[in-house]
Design a protein around this motif. Structure first.
Motif, PDB file in Angstrom:
ATOM      1  N   VAL A  17      27.509  35.752  46.598  1.00  0.00           N
ATOM      2  CA  VAL A  17      27.094  36.310  45.306  1.00  0.00           C
ATOM      3  C   VAL A  17      28.239  36.262  44.304  1.00  0.00           C
ATOM      4  O   VAL A  17      28.058  35.885  43.139  1.00  0.00           O
ATOM      5  N   ILE A  18      29.443  36.627  44.735  1.00  0.00           N
ATOM      6  CA  ILE A  18      30.601  36.570  43.830  1.00  0.00           C
ATOM      7  C   ILE A  18      30.814  35.158  43.331  1.00  0.00           C
ATOM      8  O   ILE A  18      30.919  34.899  42.119  1.00  0.00           O
ATOM      9  N   VAL A  19      30.880  34.210  44.240  1.00  0.00           N
ATOM     10  CA  VAL A  19      31.189  32.828  43.864  1.00  0.00           C
ATOM     11  C   VAL A  19      30.075  32.223  43.011  1.00  0.00           C
ATOM     12  O   VAL A  19      30.336  31.639  41.952  1.00  0.00           O
ATOM     13  N   ASN A  20      28.826  32.359  43.446  1.00  0.00           N
ATOM     14  CA  ASN A  20      27.729  31.699  42.743  1.00  0.00           C
ATOM     15  C   ASN A  20      27.432  32.349  41.397  1.00  0.00           C
ATOM     16  O   ASN A  20      27.122  31.654  40.421  1.00  0.00           O
ATOM     17  N   TYR A  21      27.534  33.689  41.328  1.00  0.00           N
ATOM     18  CA  TYR A  21      27.298  34.343  40.039  1.00  0.00           C
ATOM     19  C   TYR A  21      28.373  33.967  39.031  1.00  0.00           C
ATOM     20  O   TYR A  21      28.071  33.591  37.892  1.00  0.00           O
ATOM     21  N   MET A  22      29.643  34.046  39.423  1.00  0.00           N
ATOM     22  CA  MET A  22      30.718  33.694  38.505  1.00  0.00           C
ATOM     23  C   MET A  22      30.645  32.218  38.111  1.00  0.00           C
ATOM     24  O   MET A  22      30.904  31.851  36.959  1.00  0.00           O
ATOM     25  N   HIS A  23      30.261  31.360  39.059  1.00  0.00           N
ATOM     26  CA  HIS A  23      30.129  29.933  38.762  1.00  0.00           C
ATOM     27  C   HIS A  23      29.079  29.692  37.684  1.00  0.00           C
ATOM     28  O   HIS A  23      29.332  29.066  36.657  1.00  0.00           O
ATOM     29  N   ASP A  24      27.865  30.200  37.923  1.00  0.00           N
ATOM     30  CA  ASP A  24      26.775  29.937  36.985  1.00  0.00           C
ATOM     31  C   ASP A  24      27.010  30.618  35.642  1.00  0.00           C
ATOM     32  O   ASP A  24      26.618  30.108  34.590  1.00  0.00           O
ATOM     33  N   ASN A  25      27.649  31.788  35.662  1.00  0.00           N
ATOM     34  CA  ASN A  25      27.963  32.491  34.420  1.00  0.00           C
ATOM     35  C   ASN A  25      28.915  31.676  33.556  1.00  0.00           C
ATOM     36  O   ASN A  25      28.717  31.537  32.342  1.00  0.00           O
ATOM     37  N   ARG A  26      29.913  31.082  34.171  1.00  0.00           N
ATOM     38  CA  ARG A  26      30.886  30.287  33.416  1.00  0.00           C
ATOM     39  C   ARG A  26      30.287  28.952  32.965  1.00  0.00           C
ATOM     40  O   ARG A  26      30.629  28.443  31.895  1.00  0.00           O
ATOM     41  N   VAL A  27      29.390  28.398  33.756  1.00  0.00           N
ATOM     42  CA  VAL A  27      28.689  27.185  33.309  1.00  0.00           C
ATOM     43  C   VAL A  27      27.868  27.489  32.068  1.00  0.00           C
ATOM     44  O   VAL A  27      27.868  26.717  31.095  1.00  0.00           O
ATOM     45  N   ALA A  28      27.161  28.639  32.081  1.00  0.00           N
ATOM     46  CA  ALA A  28      26.338  29.023  30.933  1.00  0.00           C
ATOM     47  C   ALA A  28      27.187  29.283  29.689  1.00  0.00           C
ATOM     48  O   ALA A  28      26.717  29.089  28.559  1.00  0.00           O
ATOM     49  N   GLN A  29      28.436  29.693  29.865  1.00  0.00           N
ATOM     50  CA  GLN A  29      29.332  29.928  28.735  1.00  0.00           C
ATOM     51  C   GLN A  29      29.950  28.641  28.199  1.00  0.00           C
ATOM     52  O   GLN A  29      30.683  28.681  27.212  1.00  0.00           O
ATOM     53  N   GLY A  30      29.650  27.531  28.839  1.00  0.00           N
ATOM     54  CA  GLY A  30      30.173  26.249  28.394  1.00  0.00           C
ATOM     55  C   GLY A  30      31.577  25.940  28.859  1.00  0.00           C
ATOM     56  O   GLY A  30      32.243  25.061  28.285  1.00  0.00           O
ATOM     57  N   VAL A  31      32.053  26.616  29.894  1.00  0.00           N
ATOM     58  CA  VAL A  31      33.390  26.354  30.418  1.00  0.00           C
ATOM     59  C   VAL A  31      33.402  24.957  31.048  1.00  0.00           C
ATOM     60  O   VAL A  31      32.479  24.593  31.786  1.00  0.00           O
ATOM     61  N   PRO A  80      33.846  21.941  33.594  1.00  0.00           N
ATOM     62  CA  PRO A  80      33.717  22.026  35.057  1.00  0.00           C
ATOM     63  C   PRO A  80      35.038  22.189  35.790  1.00  0.00           C
ATOM     64  O   PRO A  80      35.097  22.901  36.799  1.00  0.00           O
ATOM     65  N   ASP A  81      36.107  21.541  35.288  1.00  0.00           N
ATOM     66  CA  ASP A  81      37.377  21.613  36.012  1.00  0.00           C
ATOM     67  C   ASP A  81      38.093  22.948  35.844  1.00  0.00           C
ATOM     68  O   ASP A  81      39.134  23.176  36.464  1.00  0.00           O
ATOM     69  N   GLN A  82      37.531  23.848  35.026  1.00  0.00           N
ATOM     70  CA  GLN A  82      38.138  25.151  34.813  1.00  0.00           C
ATOM     71  C   GLN A  82      37.263  26.306  35.307  1.00  0.00           C
ATOM     72  O   GLN A  82      37.586  27.479  35.109  1.00  0.00           O
ATOM     73  N   ILE A  83      36.161  25.968  35.942  1.00  0.00           N
ATOM     74  CA  ILE A  83      35.192  26.988  36.341  1.00  0.00           C
ATOM     75  C   ILE A  83      35.747  27.913  37.417  1.00  0.00           C
ATOM     76  O   ILE A  83      35.576  29.136  37.374  1.00  0.00           O
ATOM     77  N   TYR A  84      36.452  27.365  38.401  1.00  0.00           N
ATOM     78  CA  TYR A  84      36.763  28.118  39.613  1.00  0.00           C
ATOM     79  C   TYR A  84      38.048  28.934  39.551  1.00  0.00           C
ATOM     80  O   TYR A  84      38.318  29.705  40.477  1.00  0.00           O
ATOM     81  N   GLY A  85      38.841  28.806  38.490  1.00  0.00           N
ATOM     82  CA  GLY A  85      40.099  29.544  38.417  1.00  0.00           C
ATOM     83  C   GLY A  85      39.944  31.044  38.617  1.00  0.00           C
ATOM     84  O   GLY A  85      40.544  31.630  39.538  1.00  0.00           O
ATOM     85  N   PRO A  86      39.138  31.740  37.784  1.00  0.00           N
ATOM     86  CA  PRO A  86      38.954  33.191  37.972  1.00  0.00           C
ATOM     87  C   PRO A  86      38.314  33.535  39.323  1.00  0.00           C
ATOM     88  O   PRO A  86      38.589  34.601  39.883  1.00  0.00           O
ATOM     89  N   ILE A  87      37.475  32.640  39.835  1.00  0.00           N
ATOM     90  CA  ILE A  87      36.848  32.891  41.137  1.00  0.00           C
ATOM     91  C   ILE A  87      37.913  32.980  42.219  1.00  0.00           C
ATOM     92  O   ILE A  87      37.896  33.878  43.080  1.00  0.00           O
ATOM     93  N   PHE A  88      38.887  32.068  42.182  1.00  0.00           N
ATOM     94  CA  PHE A  88      39.970  32.090  43.170  1.00  0.00           C
ATOM     95  C   PHE A  88      40.767  33.384  43.072  1.00  0.00           C
ATOM     96  O   PHE A  88      41.176  33.947  44.100  1.00  0.00           O
ATOM     97  N   TYR A  89      41.000  33.877  41.866  1.00  0.00           N
ATOM     98  CA  TYR A  89      41.768  35.112  41.708  1.00  0.00           C
ATOM     99  C   TYR A  89      41.005  36.316  42.268  1.00  0.00           C
ATOM    100  O   TYR A  89      41.605  37.212  42.871  1.00  0.00           O
ATOM    101  N   VAL A  90      39.681  36.348  42.080  1.00  0.00           N
ATOM    102  CA  VAL A  90      38.881  37.448  42.631  1.00  0.00           C
ATOM    103  C   VAL A  90      38.917  37.413  44.163  1.00  0.00           C
ATOM    104  O   VAL A  90      39.079  38.455  44.821  1.00  0.00           O
ATOM    105  N   LEU A  91      38.801  36.230  44.728  1.00  0.00           N
ATOM    106  CA  LEU A  91      38.850  36.112  46.187  1.00  0.00           C
ATOM    107  C   LEU A  91      40.206  36.510  46.738  1.00  0.00           C
ATOM    108  O   LEU A  91      40.302  37.115  47.816  1.00  0.00           O
ATOM    109  N   SER A  92      41.264  36.187  46.017  1.00  0.00           N
ATOM    110  CA  SER A  92      42.597  36.616  46.456  1.00  0.00           C
ATOM    111  C   SER A  92      42.704  38.130  46.409  1.00  0.00           C
ATOM    112  O   SER A  92      43.396  38.746  47.237  1.00  0.00           O
TER     113      SER A  92
END
Length: 640
Positions: free
Chosen positions: A448-462, A464-476
């Motif tokens: 849920v964390i990964v997929n929600y943050m992913h789709d949210n950032r896609v919808a914001q127009g981020v 693709p190569d910058q989508i996962y940065g904040p996701i990695f920080y949350v997982l850390s």
């Protein structure tokens, strides 16, 4: 007559029918367990379907982009509303958030079904549980195939998610206790073999699924529903073979010459906590949190491994850094998807290796320090991942993710020993069963964390190569929380331990029951013990030759002269070898097959009978060896 046939079939599943006769070779049981776990382990590789399913409607309409479902994708509740619409809609494509809920269902149902039907399994035996698991897992794939064909997301959730999740739980627990009974002298190795198979399922399934989708793909179909049907049939055959390969040892059985060891000096405690009291302790819930946080941080990325790599590195995956994921052509999408599938397989390979490596290391450095290592190294890897991606360091990024995968698998392998250190061994199996609810919880939190943050950032127009940065920080951050929980674990207060007389009464009762029915199976005698190895060695050489042969002919793109070349170099075979060597391939030669056959036949002649165990191991070993071979071969692109 029909009723008699059904009764006979049901009788074959009865627990009483699977008690092994004297002289049974216990090494026939691990291949049966692997046959089931290698199939259900494909749950880890389902992300290989996300991108094709995410553009199925667009492809069917001849478009070069997905058809987006209506709604607000910038908020969590907006995404939930879009997913509710996508459940029954036939005119828009599914997102990663929509499909990712299948991972949640997989692992929630795994834990729940294992807890609910664990007692039933002990009553009816592993064969019936494996049989039901095969029906659920393969049947779920068939229902999912219908769902893809009619573009009904709810059928995927019901089929592979819910019904398949029940199959996961039953299949996961069916061999573990059986193997422990057969290998009381090597319990860690025995359970490791089963858990290894579950971790390795994606390593076989992901590249196989990619090959099948490429074969079935048409201008108007992504080839997923056909792939589900094919995999469902293959998995059903293998899982049924595994279920009917299960045997239980006679009550009280033990290997010849083996005597149970004295109490282990490696345990932190020499006492034992009763099952009824374990969950009342703070330590139980701290270990629960340790497992949950470690798994949450790993399972979210495992579930999105293929699209994560493609979106983050774009054209770097096939040697063209100037091309971004958003502007891929169809050919480039296929090339990137192939690399993504290889990455998923590499994840699975390290997931397997970690289960052996970290569990073995924990015997030397202790469970607590092992988990400190998991959380520390995991934090470093996740925190560094955005920088590695920005710098385009694909090889180091892949290595960091693979290290995380190894610690994810190592966490599962180490946690039972951690529980034994803290709670003693008398009820550790049942305590471990309750702790698996942490896995179910992680199956919700991580994806849920990964997929929600992913789709949210896609919808914001981020990009693709910058989508996962904040996701990695949350997982850390999850790993930091896990480090703190591990830090707080302390030895239990003496009040929680059973009194010595209680422990003695339990162990004495078990010993009396065992003594009444003990049966010891003795191995057959060989004049020369090395003769016993000829058939296994010969079959192993044959397996390597077959994998080399299959990989070679897959690489050169044809099977002209293939059957002849397997045994002898004929004209068509020689022509194919010459062409492949000009193309730079390491061409197959049949000499290895002859060596393997010679050793195998020599073993048969000298022992005067055919050993079934090497054949059983070959049945699961050849697919596994093939997967390792092509995984390493394809993964080289990540380290160029």
């Amino acid at each position: 007559m029909a009723r008699t046939g059904v009764a006979a079939a049901t009788d074959q599943l009865d627990k009483a029918r699977i008690i092994a006769p004297p002289g049974y070779n216990r090494w026939l049981v691990p291949p049966a367990a692997l046959a089931i776990h290698l199939c259900i382990g494909m749950a880890y590789g389902f992300s290989v379907f996300w991108l094709p399913l995410g553009r199925a409607v667009g492809v069917s309409e001849g478009l070069d982009h997905p058809v987006t479902c209506p709604g607000d994708a910038t908020t969590f509740f907006g995404k939930l509303a879009m997913t509710a619409h996508a459940l029954f809609a036939t005119d828009c494509d599914w997102t990663q958030f929509d499909l990712g809920w299948m991972y949640t269902l997989f692992f929630v149902l795994l834990g729940v079904s294992a807890a609910i039907w664990g007692g039933w399994l002990e009553r009816v035996g592993p064969r019936k549980a494996g049989f039901v698991a095969a029906l659920c897992w393969s049947g779920g794939l068939m229902i999912s195939a219908v769902g893809v064909y009619f573009h009904q997301l709810w059928m995927l959730w019901l089929g592979s998610g819910f019904i398949g999740g029940i199959g996961l739980g039953l299949g996961y627990i069916s061999p573990v206790s059986t193997l422990i009974k057969w290998f009381p002298d090597r319990r860690g190795m025995a359970t490791g073999m089963a858990i290894m198979g579950f971790g390795g399922g994606a390593m076989i399934g992901s590249p196989l699924a990619a090959m099948l989708m490429a074969y079935y793909r048409t201008p108007t179909s992504v080839g997923v529903w056909e792939t589900f049907v094919t995999l469902g049939i293959i998995y059903f055959v293998f899982m049924m073979g595994g279920a009917f390969g299960y045997r239980l040892p006679p009550t009280g059985w033990k290997p010849e010459g083996w005597t149970p060891p004295e109490n282990s000096h490696a345990m932190i405690t020499t006492g034992h906590v009763h099952l009824r009291d374990a969950h009342k302790t703070v330590q139980f819930w701290l270990i629960w949190a340790v497992l949950c946080l470690n798994v949450s941080a790993g399972i979210g990325i495992i579930g999105a491994a293929s699209p994560m790599l493609q979106e983050t590195f774009g054209g770097r995956l096939f040697g063209d850094p100037s091309v971004g994921f958003a502007v891929f052509t169809d050919d480039q999408k296929r090339m990137a998807a192939a690399v993504g599938a290889a990455f998923v397989g590499l994840f699975s390979l390290f997931n397997i290796a970690g289960r052996f490596f970290w569990a073995s290391l924990s015997d030397k450095i202790g469970r607590k320090l092992t988990y400190y290592t998991f959380f520390t190294l995991g934090f470093i890897c996740y925190a560094a991942a955005p920088s590695l991606a920005t710098l385009g360091m694909l090889a180091i990024f892949a290595a960091a993710m693979c290290l995380i995968a190894s610690m994810y698998g190592g966490g599962f392998a180490t946690i039972p020993a951690y529980l034994a250190d803290v709670f003693g061994t008398q009820f550790v199996g049942a305590i471990h069963g309750r702790l698996l609810t942490a896995w179910s919880t992680a199956g919700i939190v991580g994806p849920v964390i990964v997929n929600y943050m992913h789709d949210n950032r896609v919808a914001q127009g981020v990009p693709p190569d910058q989508i996962y940065g904040p996701i990695f920080y949350v997982l850390s951050g999850l790993l930091v929380a896990g480090f703190v929980c591990n830090l707080l674990i302390r030895p239990l207060h003496q009040k929680w331990f059973m009194k010595p007389e209680e422990v003695e009464a339990l162990q004495t009762k078990a010993a009396v029951v065992s003594a009444r029915r003990v049966t010891e199976v003795r191995a057959t005698h060989d004049v020369n013990p090395s003769i016993r190895l000829l058939q296994p060695i010969g079959m192993a050489v044959i397996a390597v030759a077959l994998v080399w042969w299959i990989t070679f002919y897959t690489a050169v793109g044809g099977i002209g002269g293939a059957w002849q070349c397997l045994i002898v170099t004929t004209g068509p075979c020689a022509d194919t070898i010459a062409k492949s060597e000009l193309a730079g391939y390491f061409a197959y030669r049949p000499f290895l097959m002859w060596i393997g056959l010679a050793l195998w036949f020599a073993g048969i002649v000298l022992r005067r009978h055919v050993e079934i165990a090497p054949l059983a191991w070959a049945a699961v070993g050849i697919p596994l060896l093939w997967a390792v071979w092509i995984t390493l071969e394809k993964a080289l692109v990540l380290f160029r």
